[in-house]
Every structure is written in C-alpha cells, then in structure tokens.
Scaffold this active site. Structure first.
Site, mmCIF file in Angstrom:
data_model
loop_
_atom_site.group_PDB
_atom_site.id
_atom_site.type_symbol
_atom_site.label_atom_id
_atom_site.label_comp_id
_atom_site.label_asym_id
_atom_site.label_seq_id
_atom_site.Cartn_x
_atom_site.Cartn_y
_atom_site.Cartn_z
ATOM 1 N N VAL A 106 49.487 124.274 36.992
ATOM 2 C CA VAL A 106 48.689 124.696 35.847
ATOM 3 C C VAL A 106 48.426 123.477 34.985
ATOM 4 O O VAL A 106 49.335 122.709 34.683
ATOM 5 C CB VAL A 106 49.423 125.767 35.011
ATOM 6 C CG1 VAL A 106 48.589 126.157 33.807
ATOM 7 C CG2 VAL A 106 49.749 126.986 35.864
ATOM 8 N N CYS A 107 47.155 123.276 34.629
ATOM 9 C CA CYS A 107 46.782 122.240 33.682
ATOM 10 C C CYS A 107 47.280 120.868 34.152
ATOM 11 O O CYS A 107 47.058 120.474 35.290
ATOM 12 C CB CYS A 107 47.322 122.608 32.305
ATOM 13 S SG CYS A 107 46.642 121.679 30.925
ATOM 14 N N THR A 108 47.985 120.137 33.290
ATOM 15 C CA THR A 108 48.444 118.787 33.622
ATOM 16 C C THR A 108 49.622 118.786 34.589
ATOM 17 O O THR A 108 50.102 117.720 34.971
ATOM 18 C CB THR A 108 48.820 118.018 32.348
ATOM 19 O OG1 THR A 108 49.664 118.841 31.536
ATOM 20 C CG2 THR A 108 47.572 117.641 31.557
ATOM 21 N N THR A 157 42.286 119.868 37.086
ATOM 22 C CA THR A 157 43.262 119.830 36.005
ATOM 23 C C THR A 157 42.489 120.027 34.715
ATOM 24 O O THR A 157 41.283 120.297 34.750
ATOM 25 C CB THR A 157 44.023 118.488 36.002
ATOM 26 O OG1 THR A 157 45.082 118.545 35.026
ATOM 27 C CG2 THR A 157 43.101 117.319 35.696
#
Length: 343
Positions: A108-110, A128
């Site tokens: 998830v995300c970074t 990302t």
C-alpha cells in the site's frame, strides 16, 4: 483451505489508514460470510507496539521475526517511516522471506519502496503514491513505476497507490477470492459508492492545477478548456498564441509538463470521463462534445488510457441515477477545467 492467513507488516511511523483500510475491509468480508474466512494479523519487528505517523500507538499480534508461512497474502504498508524501514536489513530480510511463503504479496502506498528494496519488484510494473513514483524509479531502475493507476497486479504481486487506495486494492482481492457480490456488499458497508478499476487515474488534471504561471500558456490553456470540440491541433493553437509551433511546444513542456497535443488529449479524456460519470448523455454525444468526433475514437482513447471502454467506465464510476437529466452542457466541463487552470 480452512482459512486465508493474511499478515500486514507495520513499523514505526507507518500510516494508520494504510493498515486500517486493509484490516477493516477483510474483517467486513468475514462478517459478510467470506468462506474460507480471513485470519488477519498485524506484525512488526520484535512484536512491539508501533507508533503510527499520526502519533497513535497500535498493538500488534505477531513478531515479524516469528511469522512463518504458508501465508495467503502478505501486505506491506506505507507511511512516513517507509524510508527507515526500507533501510532496515532485518525488515527487508523478513519481507523477502515471507513473500516466498505467500500466495500473493501486496503493498500500500510507499510500501512499494520496501518491496522494491527487497528486490520483489525487479522486472515488474508497479505503482505507488504519485508523489514518490519518480523517486522510487530513480532508486530502482529494474522496476517500472507507473504513477497513474490506483493499483497494478503483475503476477502474484500487487502494488497500490496512496493511502485510501488500499480499500480499492483490498476490495479487488476480496472479489478475486470470493466473487463480485461479496466485494460489493463490503463496499456498501464501507459506504464506498462503487469499486474503482485499478487503472483509474490517481490524479486528475482537473484536481491538480498545472503550473501555468506563464501568461501565454495560461491563455492557451483557457482557450483549450473553453471548447474541447474545437480544432485544437498544435498548429492552430500556435496561430492563436502568435508563436511558432516549436516555441509553443517548448513553453508547454516547461510550464505544463507535456506537449500541447498531449495536454489536449488528456483534457478531452478527463472531460469525457467527467461527463460519463456525472450525466446520462449518450456516449456519441460525449464524444462529440469533448472533441473525439465519434464514439469509436472515444472508445479507443479510453481503452488506451483506462484499459476499459467508456460504457464500462460509466458503469463503474457513475454517480447518477436513471433520472439524471441529459441536458448537461459542455459549459459544465469547461467551467471545471477553466477554474482549475486559473488556480
């Protein structure tokens, strides 16, 4: 399989929403009858509580060092502590080990930066948070980072965009495991209008103002957004600007980040997406109003940009009912775009 074991890896300064979106959606799937059910555990180094980026402290259920497979799904979250986590050899080693013991691995995300540091994204396409895509791409030349989509699946590895895109990712996993009806029930319980396709854009040019400090570029941007159905070739725009095509292209690249032609195409696609999602206008009318000429030209543009045709985009993203007025005019799109370009 009696149950689906899911381990979410956290660390100090992880993003609380990244964790909660995954764990809450999976537990709701259980409440809605997921069979086999999900057994969701939050793991962290040493099994110690983690202080999230918000300052709140979370208890964890597992010590990262003691987690063993097989696992159904391994999820690595992001957060402001992601860079420290990506430099931590112990965390990276255990992420790499558990990925080998998992049916699928997600970030998830970074958290994608942590997967990349573990070598799990080499040779793959990934996404990302859009703000970090260029940084991660520079650090990991063997990974193709695409800042556009909400999530990307490449083999058994799934990466998602920023923060709440974790909900889209998790709903997609639930649908993959248990079918679309269960995923829709979870979405309703989460008060999410509809699942978004993974290749829907993270960011829109209508919600992020382009850097149009240059007066001439701003004038041409307003001209473009004022009538997307007009002749907007670079040659025509150059005449309107009173400069050469080459000079106009240089100005657009410097101040908008794309050529005039690419800017026009993106403006038309996003205007069409806006009309498809918010009105009941026929696809052919949307195509004409947004400068595509024919429904087939619009279809090709949507497949290239979103990976799905306009009809599918509308069914997934529409916020209108069958009683929605079909009288929306191109002024709706022009006003939205022009207000952004002047921001």
């Amino acid at each position: 399989m009696a149950e689906r074991r899911v381990v979410v890896i956290g660390y100090d300064a992880a993003e609380l929403l990244d964790i909660a979106c995954v764990t809450t959606a999976l537990q709701m799937a259980n409440a809605e009858g997921a069979s086999p059910c999900y057994i969701v555990r939050l793991a962290a180094p040493g099994g110690r509580p983690i202080t999230c980026g918000t300052g709140l402290t979370l208890q964890v259920q597992e010590s990262l060092e003691r987690v063993i497979g097989p696992l159904d799904t391994l999820v690595v979250v992001g957060g402001i502590g992601h860079e420290a986590a990506a430099r931590d050899r112990s965390i990276i080693g255990h992420v790499r080990r558990l990925a080998r013991e998992s049916r699928r691995t997600a970030s998830v995300c970074t958290g994608a930066g942590i997967l990349a540091a573990a070598g799990l994204l080499d040779g793959r396409r990934a996404t990302t948070h859009w703000q970090w895509a260029d940084t991660f791409a520079a650090r990991n030349p063997d990974v193709v980072f695409d800042p556009g989509p909400i999530f990307i699946r490449d083999g058994n590895t799934i990466t998602s965009a920023g923060v709440t895109s974790a909900l889209d990712l998790t709903l997609a996993l639930i649908e993959e495991d248990h079918g679309p009806e269960l995923a829709r029930r979870v979405a309703r319980n989460l008060v999410i209008y509809m699942q978004r396709p993974g290749n829907q854009a993270q960011m829109s040019m209508f919600t992020t103002a382009p850097p149009v400090a240059d007066g001439l570029v701003r004038r041409i941007v307003d001209h473009i957004n004022g009538d997307l159905s007009a002749d907007l070739t670079t040659a025509t725009l150059a005449v309107a600007a009173g400069v050469s095509e080459r000079h106009l292209t240089r100005l657009f690249l410097r101040h908008v980040g794309r050529t005039p032609g690419r800017f026009v195409r993106q403006a038309r696609i996003e205007a069409a997406a806006h009309l498809l999602a918010t009105t009941s206008l026929p696809v052919a009318v949307v195509a004409a109003r947004c400068g595509f000429g024919t429904a087939e030209t619009l279809r090709q543009a949507f497949v290239d940009r979103y990976g799905i045709p306009p009809s599918r985009y509308r069914s997934v993203n529409s916020s209108t009912s069958t009683s929605t007025s079909m009288s929306a005019s191109k002024d709706t799109v022009a006003t939205t775009a022009m207000s952004t370009s002047r921001a």
